[in-house]
Design a protein around this motif. Structure first.
Motif, PDB file in Angstrom:
ATOM      1  N   PHE A 109       0.828  -1.208   0.000  1.00 19.91           N
ATOM      2  CA  PHE A 109       0.000   0.000   0.000  1.00 19.91           C
ATOM      3  C   PHE A 109       0.859   1.254   0.000  1.00 19.91           C
ATOM      4  O   PHE A 109       0.623   2.173  -0.792  1.00 19.91           O
ATOM      5  CB  PHE A 109      -0.923   0.001   1.219  1.00 19.91           C
ATOM      6  CG  PHE A 109      -1.942   1.113   1.211  1.00 19.91           C
ATOM      7  CD1 PHE A 109      -3.176   0.922   0.610  1.00 19.91           C
ATOM      8  CD2 PHE A 109      -1.678   2.333   1.793  1.00 19.91           C
ATOM      9  CE1 PHE A 109      -4.122   1.939   0.580  1.00 19.91           C
ATOM     10  CE2 PHE A 109      -2.609   3.363   1.769  1.00 19.91           C
ATOM     11  CZ  PHE A 109      -3.828   3.158   1.163  1.00 19.91           C
ATOM     12  N   ASN A 114       0.801  -0.058  -4.498  1.00 24.87           N
ATOM     13  CA  ASN A 114      -0.253  -0.915  -5.037  1.00 24.87           C
ATOM     14  C   ASN A 114      -1.400  -0.873  -4.036  1.00 24.87           C
ATOM     15  O   ASN A 114      -1.550  -1.744  -3.187  1.00 24.87           O
ATOM     16  CB  ASN A 114       0.275  -2.343  -5.228  1.00 24.87           C
ATOM     17  CG  ASN A 114      -0.685  -3.233  -5.995  1.00 24.87           C
ATOM     18  OD1 ASN A 114      -1.872  -2.921  -6.118  1.00 24.87           O
ATOM     19  ND2 ASN A 114      -0.185  -4.339  -6.504  1.00 24.87           N
ATOM     20  N   ARG A 115      -2.211   0.196  -4.121  1.00 22.46           N
ATOM     21  CA  ARG A 115      -3.189   0.494  -3.086  1.00 22.46           C
ATOM     22  C   ARG A 115      -4.240  -0.603  -2.942  1.00 22.46           C
ATOM     23  O   ARG A 115      -4.578  -1.022  -1.820  1.00 22.46           O
ATOM     24  CB  ARG A 115      -3.887   1.820  -3.379  1.00 22.46           C
ATOM     25  CG  ARG A 115      -2.963   2.962  -3.770  1.00 22.46           C
ATOM     26  CD  ARG A 115      -2.053   3.399  -2.666  1.00 22.46           C
ATOM     27  NE  ARG A 115      -1.322   4.603  -3.048  1.00 22.46           N
ATOM     28  CZ  ARG A 115      -0.248   5.054  -2.435  1.00 22.46           C
ATOM     29  NH1 ARG A 115       0.238   4.414  -1.390  1.00 22.46           N
ATOM     30  NH2 ARG A 115       0.350   6.165  -2.846  1.00 22.46           N
ATOM     31  N   ALA A 116      -4.783  -1.064  -4.052  1.00 21.15           N
ATOM     32  CA  ALA A 116      -5.875  -2.028  -3.992  1.00 21.15           C
ATOM     33  C   ALA A 116      -5.425  -3.342  -3.363  1.00 21.15           C
ATOM     34  O   ALA A 116      -6.082  -3.885  -2.464  1.00 21.15           O
ATOM     35  CB  ALA A 116      -6.439  -2.265  -5.390  1.00 21.15           C
ATOM     36  N   SER A 117      -4.283  -3.862  -3.820  1.00 17.52           N
ATOM     37  CA  SER A 117      -3.771  -5.126  -3.287  1.00 17.52           C
ATOM     38  C   SER A 117      -3.383  -4.980  -1.818  1.00 17.52           C
ATOM     39  O   SER A 117      -3.676  -5.861  -0.994  1.00 17.52           O
ATOM     40  CB  SER A 117      -2.566  -5.591  -4.095  1.00 17.52           C
ATOM     41  OG  SER A 117      -2.005  -6.762  -3.544  1.00 17.52           O
ATOM     42  N   ALA A 119      -4.555  -2.763   0.454  1.00 15.25           N
ATOM     43  CA  ALA A 119      -5.750  -2.628   1.285  1.00 15.25           C
ATOM     44  C   ALA A 119      -6.478  -3.962   1.436  1.00 15.25           C
ATOM     45  O   ALA A 119      -7.030  -4.269   2.505  1.00 15.25           O
ATOM     46  CB  ALA A 119      -6.686  -1.590   0.682  1.00 15.25           C
ATOM     47  N   SER A 120      -6.468  -4.773   0.379  1.00 13.85           N
ATOM     48  CA  SER A 120      -7.104  -6.088   0.445  1.00 13.85           C
ATOM     49  C   SER A 120      -6.410  -6.993   1.455  1.00 13.85           C
ATOM     50  O   SER A 120      -7.070  -7.696   2.238  1.00 13.85           O
ATOM     51  CB  SER A 120      -7.084  -6.737  -0.942  1.00 13.85           C
ATOM     52  OG  SER A 120      -7.613  -8.050  -0.898  1.00 13.85           O
TER      53      SER A 120
END
Length: 366
Positions: A109, A114-117, A119-120
């Motif tokens: 993050f 790689n914000r989406a990965s 945060a997931s």
């Protein structure tokens, strides 16, 4: 002939020891490796064992062993970050390790952007009741990290803080106390906010007394009584007497950085990596043991006293204030200097003692 017999005996002895190890069932070896993985003080403690032989190398990456790895076992260094380190973290993630979810989530993050990965992965750790992951997600919601300013979700941040605080996360409890005091994402309740801040300070003091074997709970009473040989837990007796009721708590020592924070500090610090910069115009959290960068301009809140420092959270503000910022906040020094001069002049004229009130420096939106 004697040398030949001695050599033959040595080979026979090694063969017996090898046979004993090979006779151990895999479940027993995996159980021992699980214990090692969950108590290791660094990744090398486990890696040095895995390099001993092919069998340990194979069983050392068993999903059960990787799922039990503690935060220090999955800790990685920014200076040695490579494909193999990333692969090891992904193996731990595939094994369902909560610490690996949190570690790799924070790295993706903030560092790899790689914000989406990221945060997931943090959400998966939070589902498993991982308190630091819950708190980190709360800060992302409070700051709108990875998005625009309008993407802030204060109510979601408060809910995540409540969950993290219920699991014993002290900074989440302090953040929640300020939310109630300021009416930030929740209905304003100053009394409840003060109660939560007192509870956070009390938990912090208890954790230091518990983690430091050289201290004991009985020393807390010694600090409150004018004992000149008390340990370094507070700057003075008054710090202890009023620390519980302060927004910043005690001037405590012994706090240990999480390996993820060490990684981010190293990643973004002192140009240790060519890609280790948060971005043009973006700032780092001023608390030097945090490592969080801004994901957009003016994301973090700045100190309203000097306007020179900025923080991602109230927790970082409290830690940095106690560490050194209270001695560096320029307006505070100027105000104190003028006040002392006024007191001395008034005291010389009237012969009376004047008591000054303390001032709390808040953080405000940039």
């Amino acid at each position: 002939m004697k040398k030949q017999r001695r050599y033959t005996g040595s080979v026979h002895h090694d063969k017996i020891r090898s046979d004993l190890f090979e006779s151990l069932h895999d479940d027993i070896v995996i159980s021992v490796l699980c214990k090692l993985s969950s108590t290791a003080s660094s990744p090398s403690d486990l890696i040095s064992v895995l390099l001993t032989c092919k069998r340990l190398n194979k069983l050392g990456v068993h999903p059960l062993v990787l799922s039990k790895s503690c935060s220090k076992t999955v800790a990685v260094r920014a200076k040695t970050w490579c494909h193999e380190a990333h692969r090891f973290l992904k193996l731990c993630v595939n094994a369902g390790n909560s610490e690996a979810y949190y570690t790799l989530g924070m790295i993706r993050f903030y560092c790899l952007q790689n914000r989406a990965s990221g945060a997931s992965l943090l959400a998966k750790a939070a589902i498993r009741s991982h308190a630091p992951a819950l708190y980190s997600l709360a800060l992302i919601q409070f700051n709108g990290s990875g998005g625009m300013k309008n993407d802030k979700d204060l109510r979601a941040g408060v809910a995540l803080c409540v969950r993290a605080a219920s699991l014993g996360h002290i900074d989440a409890l302090r953040e929640l106390g300020h939310c109630f005091q300021d009416g930030y994402g929740v209905r304003k309740n100053i009394h409840e906010g003060r109660r939560l801040l007192v509870q956070a300070n009390a938990r912090e003091l208890a954790s230091v007394l518990r983690d430091n074997p050289l201290l004991s709970p009985s020393l807390a009473t010694q600090i409150g009584n004018n004992d000149h040989q008390r340990p370094v837990l507070a700057n003075s007796a008054s710090d202890f007497d009023f620390g519980l009721f302060s927004d910043y708590g005690f001037s405590l020592t012994g706090r240990e950085m999480h390996p993820v924070n060490k990684f981010m500090v190293e990643w973004f610090g002192f140009g240790s990596r060519e890609d280790g910069t948060p971005g043009l115009g973006l700032r780092m959290c001023s608390y030097n043991e945090c490592g969080r960068p801004e994901t957009r301009k003016n994301e973090f809140r700045r100190c309203s006293g000097c306007g020179k420092v900025n923080y991602c959270s109230r927790g970082c503000q409290a830690h940095d204030w106690r560490a050194h910022h209270k001695m560096e906040c320029a307006p505070m020094e100027e105000w104190m200097g003028h006040a002392i001069n006024d007191v001395e002049e008034e005291g010389n004229m009237n012969g009376e003692d004047v008591v000054m009130e303390d001032r709390t420096v808040e953080i405000e939106e940039s």
